[in-house]
Write a protein that holds these residues in place. Structure first.
Motif, PDB file in Angstrom:
ATOM      1  N   ALA A  88      44.559  33.478  21.915  1.00 42.08           N
ATOM      2  CA  ALA A  88      44.612  32.730  23.174  1.00 42.08           C
ATOM      3  C   ALA A  88      43.410  31.802  23.310  1.00 42.08           C
ATOM      4  N   LYS A  89      42.230  32.291  22.923  1.00 42.62           N
ATOM      5  CA  LYS A  89      41.028  31.451  22.986  1.00 42.62           C
ATOM      6  C   LYS A  89      41.085  30.342  21.934  1.00 42.62           C
ATOM      7  N   TRP A  90      41.585  30.665  20.758  1.00 43.81           N
ATOM      8  CA  TRP A  90      41.703  29.669  19.696  1.00 43.81           C
ATOM      9  C   TRP A  90      42.676  28.557  20.085  1.00 43.81           C
ATOM     10  N   LEU A  91      43.739  28.952  20.815  1.00 42.12           N
ATOM     11  CA  LEU A  91      44.734  27.983  21.272  1.00 42.12           C
ATOM     12  C   LEU A  91      44.341  27.325  22.588  1.00 42.12           C
ATOM     13  N   ASP A  92      43.176  27.708  23.122  1.00 39.77           N
ATOM     14  CA  ASP A  92      42.620  27.125  24.348  1.00 39.77           C
ATOM     15  C   ASP A  92      43.572  27.271  25.536  1.00 39.77           C
ATOM     16  N   LEU A  93      44.110  28.469  25.705  1.00 35.47           N
ATOM     17  CA  LEU A  93      45.009  28.718  26.830  1.00 35.47           C
ATOM     18  C   LEU A  93      44.206  28.972  28.100  1.00 35.47           C
ATOM     19  N   ASP A  94      44.737  28.520  29.223  1.00 31.39           N
ATOM     20  CA  ASP A  94      44.114  28.827  30.506  1.00 31.39           C
ATOM     21  C   ASP A  94      44.322  30.312  30.816  1.00 31.39           C
ATOM     22  N   PRO A  95      43.506  30.901  31.709  1.00 26.09           N
ATOM     23  CA  PRO A  95      43.602  32.345  31.983  1.00 26.09           C
ATOM     24  C   PRO A  95      44.985  32.800  32.430  1.00 26.09           C
ATOM     25  N   ALA A  96      45.645  32.024  33.298  1.00 23.50           N
ATOM     26  CA  ALA A  96      46.965  32.432  33.800  1.00 23.50           C
ATOM     27  C   ALA A  96      47.983  32.520  32.673  1.00 23.50           C
ATOM     28  N   THR A  97      48.015  31.516  31.816  1.00 25.88           N
ATOM     29  CA  THR A  97      48.950  31.507  30.698  1.00 25.88           C
ATOM     30  C   THR A  97      48.614  32.602  29.693  1.00 25.88           C
ATOM     31  N   ALA A  98      47.314  32.794  29.444  1.00 25.89           N
ATOM     32  CA  ALA A  98      46.896  33.841  28.516  1.00 25.89           C
ATOM     33  C   ALA A  98      47.333  35.215  29.020  1.00 25.89           C
ATOM     34  N   GLY A  99      47.162  35.451  30.328  1.00 25.02           N
ATOM     35  CA  GLY A  99      47.586  36.729  30.899  1.00 25.02           C
ATOM     36  C   GLY A  99      49.079  36.946  30.786  1.00 25.02           C
ATOM     37  N   PHE A 109      51.979  45.912  23.942  1.00 26.99           N
ATOM     38  CA  PHE A 109      52.905  47.046  24.015  1.00 26.99           C
ATOM     39  C   PHE A 109      52.512  48.075  25.072  1.00 26.99           C
ATOM     40  N   ALA A 110      51.225  48.263  25.296  1.00 27.24           N
ATOM     41  CA  ALA A 110      50.759  49.311  26.201  1.00 27.24           C
ATOM     42  C   ALA A 110      50.045  48.699  27.394  1.00 27.24           C
ATOM     43  N   ASP A 111      50.262  49.267  28.586  1.00 31.10           N
ATOM     44  CA  ASP A 111      49.634  48.744  29.792  1.00 31.10           C
ATOM     45  C   ASP A 111      48.111  48.774  29.693  1.00 31.10           C
ATOM     46  N   ALA A 112      47.575  49.924  29.280  1.00 30.42           N
ATOM     47  CA  ALA A 112      46.112  50.049  29.214  1.00 30.42           C
ATOM     48  C   ALA A 112      45.522  49.054  28.227  1.00 30.42           C
ATOM     49  N   THR A 149      39.590  40.152  29.688  1.00 22.35           N
ATOM     50  CA  THR A 149      38.608  39.240  29.081  1.00 22.35           C
ATOM     51  C   THR A 149      38.746  37.825  29.626  1.00 22.35           C
ATOM     52  N   PHE A 150      39.871  37.538  30.325  1.00 19.92           N
ATOM     53  CA  PHE A 150      40.091  36.206  30.885  1.00 19.92           C
ATOM     54  C   PHE A 150      39.935  36.174  32.401  1.00 19.92           C
ATOM     55  N   GLY A 151      39.632  37.316  33.025  1.00 17.63           N
ATOM     56  CA  GLY A 151      39.374  37.331  34.457  1.00 17.63           C
ATOM     57  C   GLY A 151      40.556  37.753  35.311  1.00 17.63           C
ATOM     58  N   GLU A 152      40.371  37.638  36.638  1.00 18.34           N
ATOM     59  CA  GLU A 152      41.330  38.151  37.616  1.00 18.34           C
ATOM     60  C   GLU A 152      42.675  37.437  37.547  1.00 18.34           C
ATOM     61  N   LYS A 153      42.661  36.129  37.323  1.00 18.42           N
ATOM     62  CA  LYS A 153      43.921  35.381  37.262  1.00 18.42           C
ATOM     63  C   LYS A 153      44.796  35.883  36.122  1.00 18.42           C
ATOM     64  N   ALA A 154      44.171  36.153  34.995  1.00 20.59           N
ATOM     65  CA  ALA A 154      44.924  36.673  33.850  1.00 20.59           C
ATOM     66  C   ALA A 154      45.464  38.069  34.146  1.00 20.59           C
ATOM     67  N   LEU A 155      44.685  38.878  34.851  1.00 24.32           N
ATOM     68  CA  LEU A 155      45.152  40.221  35.205  1.00 24.32           C
ATOM     69  C   LEU A 155      46.366  40.147  36.123  1.00 24.32           C
ATOM     70  N   THR A 156      46.377  39.167  37.026  1.00 25.96           N
ATOM     71  CA  THR A 156      47.515  39.013  37.938  1.00 25.96           C
ATOM     72  C   THR A 156      48.784  38.644  37.173  1.00 25.96           C
ATOM     73  N   THR A 157      48.698  37.622  36.319  1.00 25.63           N
ATOM     74  CA  THR A 157      49.891  37.204  35.576  1.00 25.63           C
ATOM     75  C   THR A 157      50.306  38.269  34.565  1.00 25.63           C
ATOM     76  N   PHE A 158      49.345  38.977  34.007  1.00 27.20           N
ATOM     77  CA  PHE A 158      49.676  40.096  33.118  1.00 27.20           C
ATOM     78  C   PHE A 158      50.481  41.143  33.868  1.00 27.20           C
ATOM     79  N   ILE A 161      55.425  44.764  36.053  1.00 27.31           N
ATOM     80  CA  ILE A 161      56.612  44.581  36.895  1.00 27.31           C
ATOM     81  C   ILE A 161      57.803  44.123  36.061  1.00 27.31           C
ATOM     82  N   GLY A 162      57.600  43.093  35.238  1.00 25.38           N
ATOM     83  CA  GLY A 162      58.716  42.527  34.495  1.00 25.38           C
ATOM     84  C   GLY A 162      59.268  43.438  33.427  1.00 25.38           C
ATOM     85  N   ARG A 163      58.425  43.846  32.467  1.00 24.47           N
ATOM     86  CA  ARG A 163      58.917  44.593  31.306  1.00 24.47           C
ATOM     87  C   ARG A 163      59.039  46.092  31.563  1.00 24.47           C
ATOM     88  N   ASP A 164      58.049  46.679  32.247  1.00 20.38           N
ATOM     89  CA  ASP A 164      58.066  48.131  32.426  1.00 20.38           C
ATOM     90  C   ASP A 164      59.290  48.611  33.193  1.00 20.38           C
TER      91      ASP A 164
END
Length: 450
Positions: A267-278, A286-289, A297-306, A312-315
């Motif tokens: 994600a860092k190599w591809l220069d993705l923004d935090p939301a997209t990376a999350g 594969f695992a939530d944890a 590692t990308f901050g709160e925005k990434a945690l939200t989209t993750f 919510i989506g996959r689980d």
């Protein structure tokens, strides 16, 4: 069949149905999770909070701050241990287990989890994203492969009990308002990736590599939905062999550990923004944890989209997959003489009860928050939801510590090249398609999500 005999069979089935509420582990995950959520609500209405039994270790950097934090949380630590011991011991008792052996083993498990929780709040550990569940897995693998696990401790290593209780608790921390916020895009992306990855793994395992269908379905669920939980739940629903469930879990663990480091680097190599990376991590991890560790590692925005994508989506596909695959298993994979009524009853029996618990606690949290004014909602989030999240983290720590303590490296290296290859093919497709969906097709949605 004579009417009298059929009535006798129906009576026996009804009795077994009601007995299952006390004797099935899955129902106990619903009871335990529900009790903790209800307890949190009742204590809040009484003017206090369930946080009185939830240790909150502050970030520490030296011995002085460590001792100070532990001293301040000793009473809460004892309270949480007592509550967990009582609830889990009741579940073990009604399943025919020995409470004394379990309680002794659980104390050791709880003590190890405490040390892990304290370690994860160490300033150095926090900098590197060493969350408690991940540390629990690594420590469990280390201990389990170096030290012989005694029988009394083994009785407390109940992975399914802990992980399913955690999923029930997760419902209270993810009310329907958040699910609605995710919008149709999150569900579309989750559906595409879950269905595609499952199909790829399943057909690679059966058509190319000759593995049996229940084994392939268990591998597909583990790689497409939510890893360990899906492997356990789907494997149980379709009556897959225990060793096949163990292999699926082992592969999930291996690939999840690899992706903790690989996905953030890509994600860092591809220069993705935090939301997209999350979103990408939520689509491909594969695992939530493990995913939370990677996304953090990308901050709160990434945690939200993750969270929107993975939790919510996959689980949520666990219930759908278990239901659909149990029907397929009964109709095509298991050759039995039972009639239609027997098959319907079997499907009801195998349906994962903890998913019902997830929705029940989610509805409870939604109704509670919707009935409160803005200030009261803030208070409820602080005094109910936040402590429930912390309790959920403890159950996941128990889960991953139990997985580590019961997993042997020789088992990981002995899974065989066929299941590893099938799973790997699915993982590769998952990563590529997940990136395309997150960074190309739906990038604007994730980037502007508020």
């Amino acid at each position: 069949m004579p009417q009298q005999e059929w009535e006798t069979i129906s009576t026996i089935r009804r009795r077994r149905f009601w007995e299952s509420f006390l004797h099935q582990e899955e129902w106990w995950t619903v009871w335990i999770g529900g009790i903790l959520v209800v307890l949190g609500i009742l204590l809040w209405w009484a003017g206090t909070s369930i946080a009185v039994i939830v240790p909150q270790w502050p970030t520490w950097s030296d011995a002085s701050s460590l001792i100070q934090g532990f001293t301040a949380n000793t009473g809460k630590w004892i309270g949480l241990w007592i509550v967990f011991t009582i609830l889990f011991s009741l579940a073990v008792h009604f399943q025919g287990g020995q409470i004394r052996s379990f309680a002794l083993g659980f104390f050791v498990l709880f003590l190890l989890s405490t040390l892990i929780s304290i370690f994860s709040t160490w300033k150095w550990a926090s900098q590197y994203g060493l969350e408690a569940p991940l540390v629990a897995l690594l420590l469990g693998l280390l201990i389990g492969n170096l030290i012989h696990i005694p029988a009394w401790l083994d009785t407390a290593l109940r992975t399914e009990l802990y992980v399913k209780t955690g999923i029930v608790l997760m419902g209270a921390t993810l009310p329907f308002t958040l699910i609605i916020k995710a919008g149709a895009v999150a569900f579309v992306q989750a559906t595409i990736i879950a269905v595609l990855t499952f199909i790829v793994i399943y057909f690679a395992a059966t058509k190319w590599l000759g593995l049996d269908k229940p084994f392939a379905a268990t591998l597909g669920a583990g790689g497409s939905i939510c890893g360990v939980s899906a492997s356990i739940a789907v494997g149980s629903a379709i009556k897959a062999k225990k060793e096949h469930v163990s292999i699926s879990i082992s592969l999930v663990v291996i690939y999840a550990l690899i992706f903790i480091f690989l996905l953030p680097l890509l994600a860092k190599w591809l220069d993705l923004d935090p939301a997209t990376a999350g979103a990408w991590i939520g689509t491909s991890e594969f695992a939530d944890a493990a995913g939370i560790t990677a996304a953090s590692t990308f901050g709160e925005k990434a945690l939200t989209t993750f969270t929107l994508m993975k939790v919510i989506g996959r689980d949520m596909f666990i219930g759908v997959w278990c239901f659909v695959l149990s029907i397929i298993s009964l109709a095509f994979w298991e050759r039995t003489s039972s009639g239609a009524k027997g098959k319907v009853a079997e499907i009801v029996t195998r349906f994962p009860k903890f998913i019902l618990g997830f929705f029940i606690t989610s509805v409870m949290a939604t109704i509670l928050l919707a009935s409160l004014a803005a200030d009261a909602q803030t208070a409820a989030n602080t005094d109910i939801i936040a402590p429930i999240k912390a309790i959920r983290t403890w159950t996941f720590t128990f889960t991953f510590l139990s997985i580590g303590l019961t997993t042997r490296f020789r088992q990981l290296t002995a899974v065989g090249w066929k299941p590893a290859l099938a799973f790997g093919v699915g993982a590769l497709v998952n990563v590529i398609v997940g990136y395309w969906l997150s960074a190309v097709v739906f990038r604007s949605f994730w980037l502007h999500l508020q």
